[in-house]
Design a protein around this motif. Structure first.
Motif, PDB file in Angstrom:
ATOM      1  N   UNK A   2     -24.853  12.586  59.426  1.00 23.34           N
ATOM      2  CA  UNK A   2     -24.408  13.278  60.638  1.00 23.34           C
ATOM      3  C   UNK A   2     -23.184  14.160  60.382  1.00 23.34           C
ATOM      4  N   UNK A   3     -22.273  13.731  59.523  1.00 20.87           N
ATOM      5  CA  UNK A   3     -21.043  14.511  59.292  1.00 20.87           C
ATOM      6  C   UNK A   3     -21.129  15.375  58.035  1.00 20.87           C
ATOM      7  N   UNK A   4     -22.118  15.129  57.170  1.00 18.65           N
ATOM      8  CA  UNK A   4     -22.293  15.832  55.889  1.00 18.65           C
ATOM      9  C   UNK A   4     -21.203  15.510  54.878  1.00 18.65           C
ATOM     10  N   UNK A   5     -20.262  14.675  55.251  1.00 15.81           N
ATOM     11  CA  UNK A   5     -19.210  14.258  54.324  1.00 15.81           C
ATOM     12  C   UNK A   5     -18.628  12.942  54.831  1.00 15.81           C
ATOM     13  N   UNK A   6     -18.206  12.122  53.892  1.00 17.18           N
ATOM     14  CA  UNK A   6     -17.393  10.948  54.222  1.00 17.18           C
ATOM     15  C   UNK A   6     -16.074  11.133  53.496  1.00 17.18           C
ATOM     16  N   UNK A   7     -15.002  11.233  54.248  1.00 19.20           N
ATOM     17  CA  UNK A   7     -13.670  11.355  53.662  1.00 19.20           C
ATOM     18  C   UNK A   7     -12.891  10.127  54.079  1.00 19.20           C
ATOM     19  N   UNK A   8     -12.457   9.342  53.083  1.00 21.11           N
ATOM     20  CA  UNK A   8     -11.779   8.088  53.377  1.00 21.11           C
ATOM     21  C   UNK A   8     -10.876   7.732  52.206  1.00 21.11           C
ATOM     22  N   UNK A   9     -10.259   6.578  52.309  1.00 23.96           N
ATOM     23  CA  UNK A   9      -9.377   6.116  51.232  1.00 23.96           C
ATOM     24  C   UNK A   9      -9.949   4.848  50.623  1.00 23.96           C
ATOM     25  N   UNK A  10      -9.804   4.739  49.323  1.00 24.96           N
ATOM     26  CA  UNK A  10     -10.040   3.477  48.620  1.00 24.96           C
ATOM     27  C   UNK A  10      -8.699   3.130  47.992  1.00 24.96           C
ATOM     28  N   UNK A  11      -8.030   2.187  48.581  1.00 23.54           N
ATOM     29  CA  UNK A  11      -6.671   1.889  48.143  1.00 23.54           C
ATOM     30  C   UNK A  11      -5.790   3.101  48.378  1.00 23.54           C
ATOM     31  N   UNK A  12      -5.182   3.594  47.326  1.00 21.43           N
ATOM     32  CA  UNK A  12      -4.300   4.759  47.445  1.00 21.43           C
ATOM     33  C   UNK A  12      -5.034   6.064  47.180  1.00 21.43           C
TER      34      UNK A  12
ATOM     35  N   UNK B 265      -7.680   8.970  47.941  1.00 20.85           N
ATOM     36  CA  UNK B 265      -8.437   9.620  49.000  1.00 20.85           C
ATOM     37  C   UNK B 265      -9.687  10.230  48.376  1.00 20.85           C
ATOM     38  N   UNK B 266     -10.842   9.861  48.883  1.00 18.07           N
ATOM     39  CA  UNK B 266     -12.102  10.313  48.297  1.00 18.07           C
ATOM     40  C   UNK B 266     -12.945  11.054  49.338  1.00 18.07           C
ATOM     41  N   UNK B 267     -13.798  11.926  48.825  1.00 19.00           N
ATOM     42  CA  UNK B 267     -14.779  12.624  49.654  1.00 19.00           C
ATOM     43  C   UNK B 267     -16.144  12.438  49.007  1.00 19.00           C
ATOM     44  N   UNK B 268     -17.131  12.111  49.829  1.00 19.59           N
ATOM     45  CA  UNK B 268     -18.494  11.923  49.342  1.00 19.59           C
ATOM     46  C   UNK B 268     -19.404  12.884  50.087  1.00 19.59           C
ATOM     47  N   UNK B 269     -20.218  13.607  49.329  1.00 13.41           N
ATOM     48  CA  UNK B 269     -21.186  14.544  49.912  1.00 13.41           C
ATOM     49  C   UNK B 269     -22.558  14.279  49.291  1.00 13.41           C
ATOM     50  N   UNK B 270     -23.577  14.863  49.896  1.00 15.10           N
ATOM     51  CA  UNK B 270     -24.905  14.807  49.277  1.00 15.10           C
ATOM     52  C   UNK B 270     -24.902  15.653  48.018  1.00 15.10           C
TER      53      UNK B 270
ATOM     54  N   UNK C  99      -7.600  14.943  45.790  1.00 16.13           N
ATOM     55  CA  UNK C  99      -6.329  15.515  45.326  1.00 16.13           C
ATOM     56  C   UNK C  99      -6.596  16.828  44.594  1.00 16.13           C
ATOM     57  N   UNK C 100      -6.028  17.886  45.130  1.00 21.08           N
ATOM     58  CA  UNK C 100      -6.189  19.200  44.509  1.00 21.08           C
ATOM     59  C   UNK C 100      -5.456  19.213  43.170  1.00 21.08           C
ATOM     60  N   UNK C 101      -6.117  19.678  42.108  1.00 26.15           N
ATOM     61  CA  UNK C 101      -5.461  19.689  40.794  1.00 26.15           C
ATOM     62  C   UNK C 101      -4.350  20.722  40.682  1.00 26.15           C
ATOM     63  N   UNK C 102      -4.200  21.609  41.669  1.00 30.18           N
ATOM     64  CA  UNK C 102      -3.118  22.599  41.601  1.00 30.18           C
ATOM     65  C   UNK C 102      -1.769  21.928  41.848  1.00 30.18           C
ATOM     66  N   UNK C 103      -1.526  21.488  43.086  1.00 32.15           N
ATOM     67  CA  UNK C 103      -0.241  20.838  43.379  1.00 32.15           C
ATOM     68  C   UNK C 103      -0.397  19.572  44.205  1.00 32.15           C
ATOM     69  N   UNK C 104      -1.616  19.071  44.318  1.00 27.22           N
ATOM     70  CA  UNK C 104      -1.795  17.740  44.894  1.00 27.22           C
ATOM     71  C   UNK C 104      -2.090  17.644  46.368  1.00 27.22           C
ATOM     72  N   UNK C 105      -2.335  18.735  47.064  1.00 25.11           N
ATOM     73  CA  UNK C 105      -2.729  18.650  48.472  1.00 25.11           C
ATOM     74  C   UNK C 105      -4.124  18.017  48.568  1.00 25.11           C
ATOM     75  N   UNK C 106      -4.527  17.642  49.769  1.00 29.85           N
ATOM     76  CA  UNK C 106      -5.826  17.016  49.989  1.00 29.85           C
ATOM     77  C   UNK C 106      -6.855  18.080  50.379  1.00 29.85           C
ATOM     78  N   UNK C 107      -7.863  18.258  49.545  1.00 33.89           N
ATOM     79  CA  UNK C 107      -8.907  19.225  49.865  1.00 33.89           C
ATOM     80  C   UNK C 107      -9.811  18.656  50.964  1.00 33.89           C
ATOM     81  N   UNK C 108     -10.432  19.563  51.692  1.00 33.77           N
ATOM     82  CA  UNK C 108     -11.377  19.189  52.748  1.00 33.77           C
ATOM     83  C   UNK C 108     -12.728  19.813  52.442  1.00 33.77           C
ATOM     84  N   UNK C 109     -13.780  19.093  52.821  1.00 32.43           N
ATOM     85  CA  UNK C 109     -15.119  19.638  52.683  1.00 32.43           C
ATOM     86  C   UNK C 109     -15.388  20.587  53.848  1.00 32.43           C
ATOM     87  N   UNK C 110     -15.882  21.775  53.557  1.00 30.21           N
ATOM     88  CA  UNK C 110     -16.247  22.731  54.589  1.00 30.21           C
ATOM     89  C   UNK C 110     -17.767  22.803  54.666  1.00 30.21           C
TER      90      UNK C 110
END
Ligand code: FES
Length: 143
Positions: free
Chosen positions: A54-64, A66-71, A85-96
């Motif tokens: 339904x959401x096309x993504x699951x964004x959640x945390x496992x411990x510390x 933050x993970x995103x799961x897509x098809x 975690x963005x490899x540039x400077x560490x911000x959290x990427x979002x699935x679009x």
């Protein structure tokens, strides 16, 4: 049977019962709960297939983490999991869903559905984790 013999036999019976109870307590019973089985194998349940569909993504945390799961775009029955975690400077990427890619809100880096950097400033891919669908649950292994 005299009283002394009775007391000795009763004591032995109690001792045998106690030993059986201890032996049973130390014998592990097989784990059948799918969530516990997954955790034993190192996989953590992060959501359900229904949630993913339904959401096309699951964004959640496992411990510390933050993970995103897509098809998996190459295998609709499979899933792909990434550290957000963005490899540039560490911000959290979002699935679009509109762009079918990950987007970093800090400096607009973009990552394909396979985690590859397709637009800078990030140059490295997102960290990938093993993921699977099991028993209607979406599971990720943080290694
Ligand atoms: Fe993601 Fe800079 S932190 S692009």
């Amino acid at each position: 049977m005299d009283r002394r013999t009775f007391v000795v036999l009763a004591g032995l019976g109690a001792l045998v019962s106690s030993l059986e109870a201890i032996a049973n307590a130390r014998t592990p019973s097989p784990v059948t709960d799918p969530t516990l089985v997954a955790q034993a194998a190192g996989f953590q349940t992060v959501g359900t297939v229904s949630q993913l569909n339904s959401a096309h993504v699951i964004q959640t945390r496992i411990g510390r983490t933050s993970v995103a799961v897509i098809r998996n775009p190459s295998n609709p029955n499979g899933v792909l999991a990434f550290n957000r975690r963005c490899p540039h400077e560490g911000c959290q990427v979002d699935w679009s869903n509109n762009q079918s890619q990950f987007v970093c809100p800090c400096h607009s880096a973009e990552f394909s559905a396979t985690g590859q950097a397709v637009r800078g400033p990030a140059r490295s891919p997102l960290t990938h984790y093993p993921a699977r669908i099991q028993g209607g649950q979406v599971q990720v292994q943080i290694i």
